[in-house]
Scaffold this motif. Structure first.
Motif, mmCIF file in Angstrom:
data_model
loop_
_atom_site.group_PDB
_atom_site.id
_atom_site.type_symbol
_atom_site.label_atom_id
_atom_site.label_comp_id
_atom_site.label_asym_id
_atom_site.label_seq_id
_atom_site.Cartn_x
_atom_site.Cartn_y
_atom_site.Cartn_z
ATOM 1 N N ILE A 206 7.311 2.491 -8.097
ATOM 2 C CA ILE A 206 6.618 1.451 -7.140
ATOM 3 C C ILE A 206 7.717 1.130 -6.109
ATOM 4 N N GLU A 207 8.887 0.586 -7.034
ATOM 5 C CA GLU A 207 9.962 0.073 -5.976
ATOM 6 C C GLU A 207 10.652 1.129 -5.246
ATOM 7 N N ARG A 208 10.709 2.136 -5.550
ATOM 8 C CA ARG A 208 11.610 3.297 -4.711
ATOM 9 C C ARG A 208 10.452 3.708 -3.636
ATOM 10 N N LEU A 209 9.215 3.528 -3.905
ATOM 11 C CA LEU A 209 8.196 3.998 -2.836
ATOM 12 C C LEU A 209 8.195 2.990 -2.017
ATOM 13 N N ALA A 210 8.316 1.754 -2.114
ATOM 14 C CA ALA A 210 8.330 0.454 -1.389
ATOM 15 C C ALA A 210 9.532 0.455 -0.546
ATOM 16 N N VAL A 211 10.591 1.019 -1.243
ATOM 17 C CA VAL A 211 11.770 0.978 -0.209
ATOM 18 C C VAL A 211 11.785 2.158 0.729
ATOM 19 N N THR A 212 11.102 3.319 0.558
ATOM 20 C CA THR A 212 11.167 4.339 1.378
ATOM 21 C C THR A 212 10.117 4.115 2.471
ATOM 22 N N LEU A 213 8.919 3.143 2.348
ATOM 23 C CA LEU A 213 8.028 2.976 3.418
ATOM 24 C C LEU A 213 8.201 1.670 4.107
ATOM 25 N N LYS A 214 9.166 0.936 3.856
ATOM 26 C CA LYS A 214 9.300 -0.416 4.432
ATOM 27 C C LYS A 214 9.283 -0.369 5.974
ATOM 28 N N ASP A 215 10.329 0.804 6.337
ATOM 29 C CA ASP A 215 10.209 0.805 7.857
ATOM 30 C C ASP A 215 9.276 1.474 8.581
ATOM 31 N N GLU A 216 8.394 2.519 8.074
ATOM 32 C CA GLU A 216 7.186 3.254 8.440
ATOM 33 C C GLU A 216 6.052 3.069 7.558
ATOM 34 N N PRO A 217 5.423 1.653 7.576
ATOM 35 C CA PRO A 217 4.288 1.671 6.706
ATOM 36 C C PRO A 217 3.076 2.447 7.077
ATOM 37 N N PRO A 218 2.393 3.034 6.119
ATOM 38 C CA PRO A 218 1.188 3.684 6.429
ATOM 39 C C PRO A 218 0.104 3.105 7.211
ATOM 40 N N ALA A 219 -0.660 3.636 8.342
ATOM 41 C CA ALA A 219 -1.622 3.110 8.803
ATOM 42 C C ALA A 219 -3.042 3.160 7.964
#
Length: 482
Positions: A335-348
């Protein structure tokens, strides 16, 4: 119900049962002769690998000197490996709780085979009168204790009381009925046979508990059920085993054997029987002289099997908790790794729904009343030098308990006997340091593998203090074994 001995079942037994496979073995004389010599005759339940190989080497040397070098050409270790194969288990090989050297013991089938071959010899004396009396006694016990009404029991007890009064009057008149020499020898031989069967049964009881242990391990390794469901099934099976006829019988036996009064009674009876003149010329089994220690050792083997089963269940709980914690850590890391990868481009849009994310308010009356905190006030005052009003000698006369001295006392008292209870040790060696010395003996018993402590049964002990007073204690039953 036992299986019928039809053609197919007998053929299956011949091909798979260890007892029949042993009787059909090519090296049957070597196997039976050696195992009877090192296990049955001295009454051993465990032999380490080095000692057993040495004993077998000596035995093979004697046979080769007499029969020739070609009779049994294999080395001792190879024979032991052959006798412990899973498809031909004449011996049980295992690792004890302590140590890394394998140990060996007879399997129940091998012990039964030795007993069967021993029974083929023509007996000089076969008693029938005592067996008939024992049959009648068992029938009466079953009927009297299992299917008697109140009126029947009262009538029987009154009849027995009248018969006892008649016997008392006969004894007072000098008319004492005793067994003749033939009856004494007959009952003694039957006693030896009963003792041998009882000691042999312990290997089968232990094997049954080991079977439960193996089945539990297999279920733990292959089960996909939740921890709660699997534990519920395992503990239910444990309750069934403990409350079965075999489990209840063994528990009653163990409680009876650990009773000091019963041990004293059994020891006294054995000494009086072995001293009877009618048995002077009869060949005795040496196991009777060490019967109590043999029974205690056999019972401890069964208890250790049960302890290993409980230990396995405890390890299962620890392993499952560790595995779950590891899984939770892995998920949190993902979960932490996914959160880091999505912090700049959050899903719509909506990603996920969470239920009940709002806080729940509890009732006001469910809260505890306010309790003001207590304050500790310290006075900053100088400490004045004072004078003791009472005696302070007790501060300089502290008692010291030497465990080595206590261990020497136990070793000295065990000379000439197989075991001794803690109460007997305290009676022979009165404590000089009071209760602290009694606790020291219990500490020794807890460290000694050969000692047994039973918390379920208390033993009354009178402790005499230095000032003459007597204090009565109730201690757990502790037995030291040589």
């Amino acid at each position: 119900m036992p299986s019928p001995l039809d053609h197919d079942h007998v053929r299956y037994l011949r091909e798979h049962h260890p007892l029949l496979r042993l009787l059909a073995a090519q090296n049957l004389p070597l196997i039976i002769g050696f195992l009877q010599r090192v296990f049955i005759a001295p009454g051993r339940r465990e032999l380490r690998q080095a000692e057993l190989e040495s004993e077998l080497g000596d035995y093979l040397y004697q046979l080769r000197e007499r029969e020739g070098e070609a009779i049994y050409p294999k080395p001792p270790a190879k024979y032991l490996d052959d006798w412990t194969r899973p498809e031909l288990p004449f011996l049980r090989k295992y690792y004890p709780a302590r140590g890394d050297e394998p140990a060996y013991d007879l399997t129940p089938a091998t012990e039964r085979a030795i007993e069967l071959l021993d029974g083929l010899e023509q007996r000089e004396f076969v008693g029938t009168e005592s067996r008939l009396r024992a049959m009648f006694a068992l029938l009466r016990e079953i009927v009297q204790e299992g299917d008697e009404t109140q009126a029947e029991r009262l009538a029987r007890l009154q009849t027995e009381r009248a018969a006892l009064d008649t016997q008392i009057e006969r004894v007072r008149a000098g008319k004492l009925d005793t067994l003749d020499d033939t009856q004494v020898r007959e009952r003694f031989l039957r006693l030896e046979d009963t003792v041998r069967r009882l000691l042999a049964d312990f290997r089968q009881v232990e094997e049954n508990f080991r079977g439960l242990d193996r089945a539990t391990r297999e279920r733990i390794a292959t089960s996909e059920s939740t921890r709660g469901m699997l534990l519920d099934e395992i503990f239910s099976e444990q309750d069934i085993i403990a409350e079965s006829d075999e489990g209840r019988s063994f528990r009653a036996f163990w409680e009876l054997l650990l009773n000091p009064a019963e041990q004293r009674d059994l020891r006294t009876l054995l000494e009086r029987v072995l001293a009877l003149p009618a048995l002077e010329r009869i060949e005795r089994d040496p196991m009777l002289e060490r019967l109590i220690s043999r029974l205690t050792g056999a019972g401890e083997q069964v208890q250790r099997s049960l302890s290993r089963l409980n230990e396995q269940l405890r390890k299962f709980l620890d392993d499952r908790v560790w595995a779950q914690n590891r899984r939770i850590g892995e998920l949190a890391g993902r979960i932490e790794r996914l959160a880091v990868t999505l912090k700049d481009e959050p899903p719509a849009g909506t990603v996920a729904w969470l239920d009940d994310v709002k806080p729940e308010l509890s009732s006001l009356m469910s809260r505890r009343l306010y309790t003001p905190p207590s304050e500790t006030r310290l006075e900053d005052a100088a400490i004045a030098v004072g004078h003791a009003e009472g005696s302070v000698d007790a501060l300089f006369t502290q008692s010291f308990v030497d465990l080595e001295t206590l261990r020497a006392n136990v070793t000295r008292l065990l000379a000439g006997r197989e075991q001794i209870t803690l109460s007997a040790v305290l009676e022979a060696e009165p404590p000089q340091e009071g209760l602290a010395e009694v606790i020291g003996y219990l500490e020794l018993a807890s460290r000694d593998e050969r000692a047994t402590i039973d918390d379920r049964e208390d033993t009354p002990v009178s402790l005499r203090l230095t000032r003459g007073a007597v204090r009565r204690l109730r201690l757990p039953q502790a037995i030291f074994t040589r």
